[in-house]
Every structure is written in structure tokens, then in C-alpha cells.
Design a protein around this motif. Sequence first.
Motif, PDB file in Angstrom:
ATOM      1  N   LYS A  94       1.218  -1.069   0.351  1.00 45.55           N
ATOM      2  CA  LYS A  94      -0.271  -0.205   0.365  1.00 45.55           C
ATOM      3  C   LYS A  94       0.409   1.055   0.041  1.00 45.55           C
ATOM      4  O   LYS A  94       2.073   0.813   0.374  1.00 45.55           O
ATOM      5  N   PRO A  95       0.618   2.353  -0.883  1.00 46.69           N
ATOM      6  CA  PRO A  95       1.093   3.553  -0.799  1.00 46.69           C
ATOM      7  C   PRO A  95       1.559   3.689   0.860  1.00 46.69           C
ATOM      8  O   PRO A  95       0.610   3.542   1.718  1.00 46.69           O
ATOM      9  N   TRP A  96       2.480   4.398   1.609  1.00 42.28           N
ATOM     10  CA  TRP A  96       2.986   5.142   3.249  1.00 42.28           C
ATOM     11  C   TRP A  96       1.628   5.660   3.037  1.00 42.28           C
ATOM     12  O   TRP A  96       1.543   5.585   4.535  1.00 42.28           O
ATOM     13  N   GLU A  97       1.594   6.542   2.837  1.00 38.55           N
ATOM     14  CA  GLU A  97       0.649   7.557   2.650  1.00 38.55           C
ATOM     15  C   GLU A  97      -1.531   7.461   3.418  1.00 38.55           C
ATOM     16  O   GLU A  97      -1.821   6.620   4.755  1.00 38.55           O
ATOM     17  N   ASP A  98      -1.517   5.263   2.753  1.00 37.29           N
ATOM     18  CA  ASP A  98      -2.722   4.946   3.135  1.00 37.29           C
ATOM     19  C   ASP A  98      -2.313   4.106   4.809  1.00 37.29           C
ATOM     20  O   ASP A  98      -3.434   3.837   5.708  1.00 37.29           O
ATOM     21  N   ARG A  99      -1.028   3.600   5.033  1.00 37.92           N
ATOM     22  CA  ARG A  99      -0.500   3.263   6.097  1.00 37.92           C
ATOM     23  C   ARG A  99      -0.460   4.054   6.949  1.00 37.92           C
ATOM     24  O   ARG A  99      -0.507   3.679   8.142  1.00 37.92           O
ATOM     25  N   ALA A 100      -0.127   4.844   6.730  1.00 36.56           N
ATOM     26  CA  ALA A 100       0.344   6.073   8.042  1.00 36.56           C
ATOM     27  C   ALA A 100      -1.499   6.856   8.174  1.00 36.56           C
ATOM     28  O   ALA A 100      -1.793   6.597   9.804  1.00 36.56           O
ATOM     29  N   ALA A 101      -2.490   6.159   7.975  1.00 41.07           N
ATOM     30  CA  ALA A 101      -3.730   6.655   7.927  1.00 41.07           C
ATOM     31  C   ALA A 101      -4.253   5.997   8.332  1.00 41.07           C
ATOM     32  O   ALA A 101      -5.412   5.990   9.610  1.00 41.07           O
ATOM     33  N   ALA A 102      -3.578   4.039   8.413  1.00 37.73           N
ATOM     34  CA  ALA A 102      -4.733   3.104   9.101  1.00 37.73           C
ATOM     35  C   ALA A 102      -3.831   3.133  11.190  1.00 37.73           C
ATOM     36  O   ALA A 102      -4.543   2.055  11.925  1.00 37.73           O
ATOM     37  N   ILE A 103      -3.139   3.989  11.182  1.00 45.25           N
ATOM     38  CA  ILE A 103      -2.367   4.222  12.426  1.00 45.25           C
ATOM     39  C   ILE A 103      -3.416   4.767  12.966  1.00 45.25           C
ATOM     40  O   ILE A 103      -3.574   5.802  13.272  1.00 45.25           O
ATOM     41  N   ASP A 104      -4.128   4.039  14.280  1.00 43.12           N
ATOM     42  CA  ASP A 104      -4.909   4.382  15.112  1.00 43.12           C
ATOM     43  C   ASP A 104      -3.836   5.785  16.030  1.00 43.12           C
ATOM     44  O   ASP A 104      -3.101   5.560  16.613  1.00 43.12           O
ATOM     45  N   GLY A 105      -5.226   6.719  15.416  1.00 42.92           N
ATOM     46  CA  GLY A 105      -4.756   7.725  16.879  1.00 42.92           C
ATOM     47  C   GLY A 105      -3.748   8.968  15.935  1.00 42.92           C
ATOM     48  O   GLY A 105      -3.664   9.792  16.746  1.00 42.92           O
ATOM     49  N   ILE A 106      -3.238   8.501  14.662  1.00 43.99           N
ATOM     50  CA  ILE A 106      -2.736   9.759  14.128  1.00 43.99           C
ATOM     51  C   ILE A 106      -3.494  10.765  13.806  1.00 43.99           C
ATOM     52  O   ILE A 106      -4.650  10.734  13.253  1.00 43.99           O
ATOM     53  N   VAL A 107      -2.185  12.149  13.409  1.00 48.70           N
ATOM     54  CA  VAL A 107      -3.420  13.167  13.277  1.00 48.70           C
ATOM     55  C   VAL A 107      -2.561  14.107  11.986  1.00 48.70           C
ATOM     56  O   VAL A 107      -1.351  13.769  11.375  1.00 48.70           O
ATOM     57  N   ASN A 108      -3.139  14.003  10.710  1.00 41.01           N
ATOM     58  CA  ASN A 108      -2.773  14.015   9.948  1.00 41.01           C
ATOM     59  C   ASN A 108      -3.454  15.342   9.151  1.00 41.01           C
ATOM     60  O   ASN A 108      -4.174  16.115   9.013  1.00 41.01           O
ATOM     61  N   PHE A 109      -1.955  16.784   9.476  1.00 40.57           N
ATOM     62  CA  PHE A 109      -2.366  17.670   9.205  1.00 40.57           C
ATOM     63  C   PHE A 109      -1.827  18.295   7.781  1.00 40.57           C
ATOM     64  O   PHE A 109      -2.014  19.213   7.653  1.00 40.57           O
ATOM     65  N   ARG A 110      -1.315  17.666   7.073  1.00 36.71           N
ATOM     66  CA  ARG A 110      -1.403  17.606   5.439  1.00 36.71           C
ATOM     67  C   ARG A 110      -2.865  17.383   5.355  1.00 36.71           C
ATOM     68  O   ARG A 110      -2.831  18.288   3.805  1.00 36.71           O
ATOM     69  N   GLU A 111      -3.778  17.176   5.257  1.00 37.18           N
ATOM     70  CA  GLU A 111      -5.053  17.225   5.179  1.00 37.18           C
ATOM     71  C   GLU A 111      -5.479  18.287   5.759  1.00 37.18           C
ATOM     72  O   GLU A 111      -6.860  19.016   5.533  1.00 37.18           O
ATOM     73  N   LYS A 112      -5.570  18.545   6.822  1.00 35.37           N
ATOM     74  CA  LYS A 112      -5.820  19.845   7.964  1.00 35.37           C
ATOM     75  C   LYS A 112      -5.928  21.179   7.644  1.00 35.37           C
ATOM     76  O   LYS A 112      -5.886  21.915   7.854  1.00 35.37           O
ATOM     77  N   ASP A 113      -3.952  21.298   7.262  1.00 39.11           N
ATOM     78  CA  ASP A 113      -3.795  22.522   7.247  1.00 39.11           C
ATOM     79  C   ASP A 113      -2.613  22.825   5.598  1.00 39.11           C
ATOM     80  O   ASP A 113      -1.276  22.458   6.192  1.00 39.11           O
ATOM     81  N   LYS A 114      -2.974  22.924   4.882  1.00 41.10           N
ATOM     82  CA  LYS A 114      -1.893  22.733   3.698  1.00 41.10           C
ATOM     83  C   LYS A 114      -1.115  23.813   3.547  1.00 41.10           C
ATOM     84  O   LYS A 114       0.025  23.338   3.535  1.00 41.10           O
ATOM     85  N   LYS A 115      -1.041  24.803   3.812  1.00 39.96           N
ATOM     86  CA  LYS A 115      -0.454  25.957   3.800  1.00 39.96           C
ATOM     87  C   LYS A 115       0.445  25.589   5.226  1.00 39.96           C
ATOM     88  O   LYS A 115       1.726  26.237   4.879  1.00 39.96           O
TER      89      LYS A 115
END
Length: 266
Positions: A94-115
Motif C-alpha cells: 500500500k502507499p505509505w500515506e494509506d499505511r499512515a492513515a491506518a495508524i490509530d490516533g494519528i493526526v494528519n495535518f497535511r489534510e487539516k492545514d495544507k498551508k
Amino acid sequence: MSISTPGGGPERRPTVVSTGKKPAAGRPAAGAKAGSGKPTGPRPGAGGKGRKPVTPVKVSQGRSWGPIALFVAVGVLAASIIGYGAWAAFQGSKPWEDRAAAIDGIVNFREKDKKLVEGGNHQAGAITYSVLPPVAGPHNAAWQNCMGDTYDAPIANEHAVHSLEHGTVWITYRPDLPADQVAKLKEKVQGKEKLMLSPFEGLDKPISLQAWGYQLKVDNADDGRIDEFIKTLRVNASIEGPTALCSEGITATGTTPRDGNQMPQG
């Protein structure tokens, strides 16, 4: 003087005639084997016939379950290993982004604050960050050395964020974290490029992990998500590619950023 037999023929032996009487005591009866004391003829009540042969009875020995259970256990273990290997291979594909999204509790600021995660914004002096520990944003031109360095005192956010931009995973912990927990974190970091460790004041969880645009907070060093975070995001999260340096950075501790004008730019 000789006695002649009638008829002048050869001498005849007297003929014994059975009278049907029982023999006298001490003498064997007719048909008995001499010296055996047992008659050789049929036993009384047998009707003149011999005893019928006895059919052998088959005794069931029961099935031996030991080898069967062992065979089944080995088969189940082999199937489990093959199944896990197939699952791990599928997960790894799987792409690493998908594997990162599967980690329970992780916060993805790339989606929350692109700037916030645009990168490349170098600033001198102290910088105020909206997320602590910071995960991205403007940073000092000099990065913190991140060749598996473990710092026993806090480091400047401005240098640490630059290291994140290069693909580093920065592990932070409360200064009062038990020594055995800190030791476990050091084992995960020491000597491994694009990893660094330092205490951080004011954490709302005992341990916090940062990569460029990602954050994960956990309660103890035994949490398996720590290894998953490192495996998935180290190097991969870099926005400058895998060749961005981690050596030749700032090695001093302290929360005040150093002048990075003489440091390699990146």
C-alpha cells in the motif's frame, strides 16, 4: 513230552473276550493311555463330538490421537504463517500515506492545514507555532542533527522542524517520564539516521511523535504504534526527498535557535 494243538496247525494265541465288566482297581481301562491317567476318547456329555472351536474376540486398541493432533497443529501454524506473510505483503504494497492513515490516533495535518506543510520557509529567530510540538511550518535555516541523536535536554523547535522537513521522525517525551521508558525510546532511536529524541516541556501525553505534517501521542514506550509510525513515516514524510541531509546539523541543546546562516542550506 510235547503237547500238540488240535488240527496240527501253528500255535494260536488265546483270544481275549471282553465281558463288559469294569476292570479291577489299579488297572487301566480299555482305551486309556498308559501312564496318563486320562481317557483319550470323547468327554462325557459331548455327544461323541469334539468341542467347537472358539472364535477369537477382536479387541479394539483405540486410535492414537497424539500424532494426529501434532499434525493438525503444525498445519494450522503453517497456514497462519503463510496467511500473515500474505497480509504483511499486501499491507506493505500500500502507499505509505494509506499505511499512515491506518495508524490509530494519528493526526494528519497535511489534510487539516495544507498551508502549514508547504515547507521551504526559512526564518531567523524565534518562531511561534500553533501546534506543539510543531509538525511543520516556517523554520530556521539550520536543522537539528538527526543521525539517531538522543538529546537529554530540550532542543529548539526551529531547528527540529527543519529536520522534519528532511524526513526525520522526532520523538519527544515529558521530562518526568520514568528512566526505563526513556531507555526504551533511546533504543529505538540511537544510531539510526533520520531519527532523534528529546524531552519536551508541557506535553499533554507522556510521549509525542512528529513527522512532517503528522503527529501521534501515546502513553508509554511499549505502545506498538511507535514502531509503526517510525517504519511508515521516517524518510517517506520528507518533502525534500530521501537524500536530504541529517548530518552536519545543530548538536547543541537549548530552546533558543542558533544562527543558521553558516549552516548548510536545505
